[in-house]
Design a protein around this motif. Structure first.
Motif, PDB file in Angstrom:
ATOM      1  N   GLU A 247     -48.494  66.722 -44.993  1.00 28.50           N
ATOM      2  CA  GLU A 247     -48.434  65.080 -44.268  1.00 28.50           C
ATOM      3  C   GLU A 247     -48.889  64.473 -44.887  1.00 28.50           C
ATOM      4  O   GLU A 247     -48.554  63.220 -44.471  1.00 28.50           O
ATOM      5  N   THR A 248     -50.055  65.150 -45.300  1.00 35.78           N
ATOM      6  CA  THR A 248     -51.161  63.977 -45.532  1.00 35.78           C
ATOM      7  C   THR A 248     -51.115  63.441 -47.141  1.00 35.78           C
ATOM      8  O   THR A 248     -51.711  61.962 -47.344  1.00 35.78           O
ATOM      9  N   ASN A 251     -48.237  60.672 -46.423  1.00 34.88           N
ATOM     10  CA  ASN A 251     -48.723  59.465 -45.571  1.00 34.88           C
ATOM     11  C   ASN A 251     -49.409  58.912 -46.873  1.00 34.88           C
ATOM     12  O   ASN A 251     -49.818  57.434 -46.872  1.00 34.88           O
ATOM     13  N   THR A 252     -50.636  59.681 -47.732  1.00 33.96           N
ATOM     14  CA  THR A 252     -51.484  58.849 -48.531  1.00 33.96           C
ATOM     15  C   THR A 252     -50.949  58.275 -49.504  1.00 33.96           C
ATOM     16  O   THR A 252     -51.032  57.288 -49.891  1.00 33.96           O
TER      17      THR A 252
END
Length: 444
Positions: A247-248, A251-252
């Motif tokens: 997820e990170t 998103n990043t």
């Protein structure tokens, strides 16, 4: 007390400046490769024809209970020229569909979450499409039927993997009750994967899913067979290669920079202001209305975070991502992928083997332009180079570089039951898409 007028004056000044800044943002001229808003006439399309035809098709779909509500977004030549919501979240007509509603994307997750991450890893040289997948997913080393399968074969659904495994069967006893070693009604350190309100899955169940996939059969016949199995594995692979959680990473590298602010997994646990469109009234597993929790059972057993399903998004967010793909890796002045990588992923991989698929992306049927609407996929008018994906819940995204057209269709056709299949039998998504190809105004 004497200072209050001055404080109020400062407040109004600051509020006025903030309002002006907001207006500047709203009225600012977008970059050449960033979506902006326009009208059908700006791109030589007949607005009256479009609205009349789309309204008729969608209204009939609601009447025929293909879905209780839907929305359609179309961008052409970089302009959003149509975005309209229809109907309600459910057939009781209480909550109207809004343009910023969040939808469970189902298998559109594959090209909106797992695939961009894989594309970036290929771009960075951390993945090779033609190396055995077992080079990276080492669980498959020594598996004679799997160790030599390439990532290219797998992403093009050419590897012979089984289409789907119903993992839900593994958590129930013969009497229909869930096994306590896999499911609990409350969160603990061990039972940390939330599938629904009051349903928590043992985090070790993921390893059981992996073992079952390891043992699954592989066909000797290398022909097109759609399989979503490895999309259950990709989040762990991406974390392994990227060094940060799935997820990170998304998103990043994608959702944050693209301004896809309400795109993500497990929206019920987040503070999104958007309404979430419900999917199915589940009578087997969750025993309630599935809303804000992923509809796909396999993804739910992973806590709603997966590569095969589980992503929620708005139509505008999806349009940005599809525009990025259509522009071969750039959006709003930023490059996300190399042009060569995007071209490789969106092209058909095994056409000589009657396989229309790209790498992860779906493609039109062979000879699609010569087929009637009832037999075509998607609309007969789309270019052979076009690409996209559909979702089980009633979602569909498509990009056509030749015609510079992005098409987003969102619905919850599985409400109240997945037995509702008129979305398919009435060919609604294809019919709506076709309208925008037939709306061309005559040249003067």
């Amino acid at each position: 007390m004497k200072k209050r007028p001055f404080i109020l004056f400062l407040y109004f000044i600051s509020a006025s400046i903030a309002a002006q800044e907001r207006m500047k943002e709203e009225l600012s001229i977008p970059l050449a490769d960033e979506l902006s808003y326009g009208s059908p006439s700006d791109v030589h399309l007949d607005s009256t024809f479009i609205h009349t035809q789309v309204d008729s098709i969608i209204t009939n779909g609601i009447k025929q209970q293909a879905f209780p509500g839907a929305q359609v977004l179309v961008a052409k030549e970089g302009r959003i020229i149509f975005h309209k919501a229809y109907g309600f979240h459910t057939y009781d007509s209480l909550q109207p569909v809004a343009l910023d509603d969040l939808y469970d994307l189902a298998s559109v997750t594959k090209i909106a979450a797992a695939l961009p991450a894989l594309m970036k890893l290929v771009d960075e040289g951390k993945l090779d499409l033609d190396q055995p997948f077992s080079t990276y997913w080492t669980r498959w080393k020594g598996k004679k039927d799997k160790e030599n399968l390439s990532l290219r074969e797998i992403l093009a659904h050419q590897a012979g993997l089984v289409p789907y495994i119903v993992f839900l069967n593994k958590i129930f006893k013969k009497n229909g009750r869930p096994k306590k070693r896999f499911v609990r009604p409350y969160r603990t350190r061990k039972f940390s994967q939330q599938a629904y309100q009051g349903i928590f899955i043992n985090r070790r169940f993921k390893k059981k899913m992996y073992r079952i996939i390891d043992r699954s059969e592989v066909s000797d016949k290398k022909k097109y067979t759609y399989s979503g199995l490895t999309f259950l594995l990709y989040p762990a692979l991406i974390e392994q290669l990227a060094g940060i959680d799935y997820e990170t990473y998304l998103n990043t590298h994608f959702y944050g920079p693209l301004g896809m602010e309400t795109t993500g997994f497990q929206p019920k646990t987040k503070q999104y202001p958007n309404k979430i469109v419900p999917t199915e009234k589940d009578t087997l597993f969750r025993h309630g209305l599935t809303q804000g929790w992923v509809h796909d059972e396999n993804a739910s057993l992973l806590g709603g975070v997966s590569g095969n399903a589980g992503l929620f998004a708005t139509a505008v967010d999806l349009a940005k991502l599809m525009q990025l793909y259509m522009q071969l890796g750039t959006y709003a002045g930023k490059r996300y992928f190399s042009e060569a990588t995007v071209k490789e992923f969106i092209k058909g991989q095994y056409p000589e083997n009657d396989n229309r698929r790209g790498l992860g992306f779906d493609k039109p049927y062979p000879n699609n332009s010569g087929l009637p609407l009832s037999e075509a996929y998607p609309a007969p008018e789309v270019a052979p180079e076009s690409f996209g994906h559909s979702g089980f819940t009633g979602t569909f995204v498509w990009a056509d570089p030749e015609n510079q057209l992005v098409y987003i269709f969102l619905s919850n056709r599985v409400y109240p039951s997945r037995k509702h299949r008129n979305l398919y039998s009435l060919h609604i998504r294809e019919a709506v898409q076709q309208v925008f190809y037939r709306a061309q105004l005559p040249t003067e």
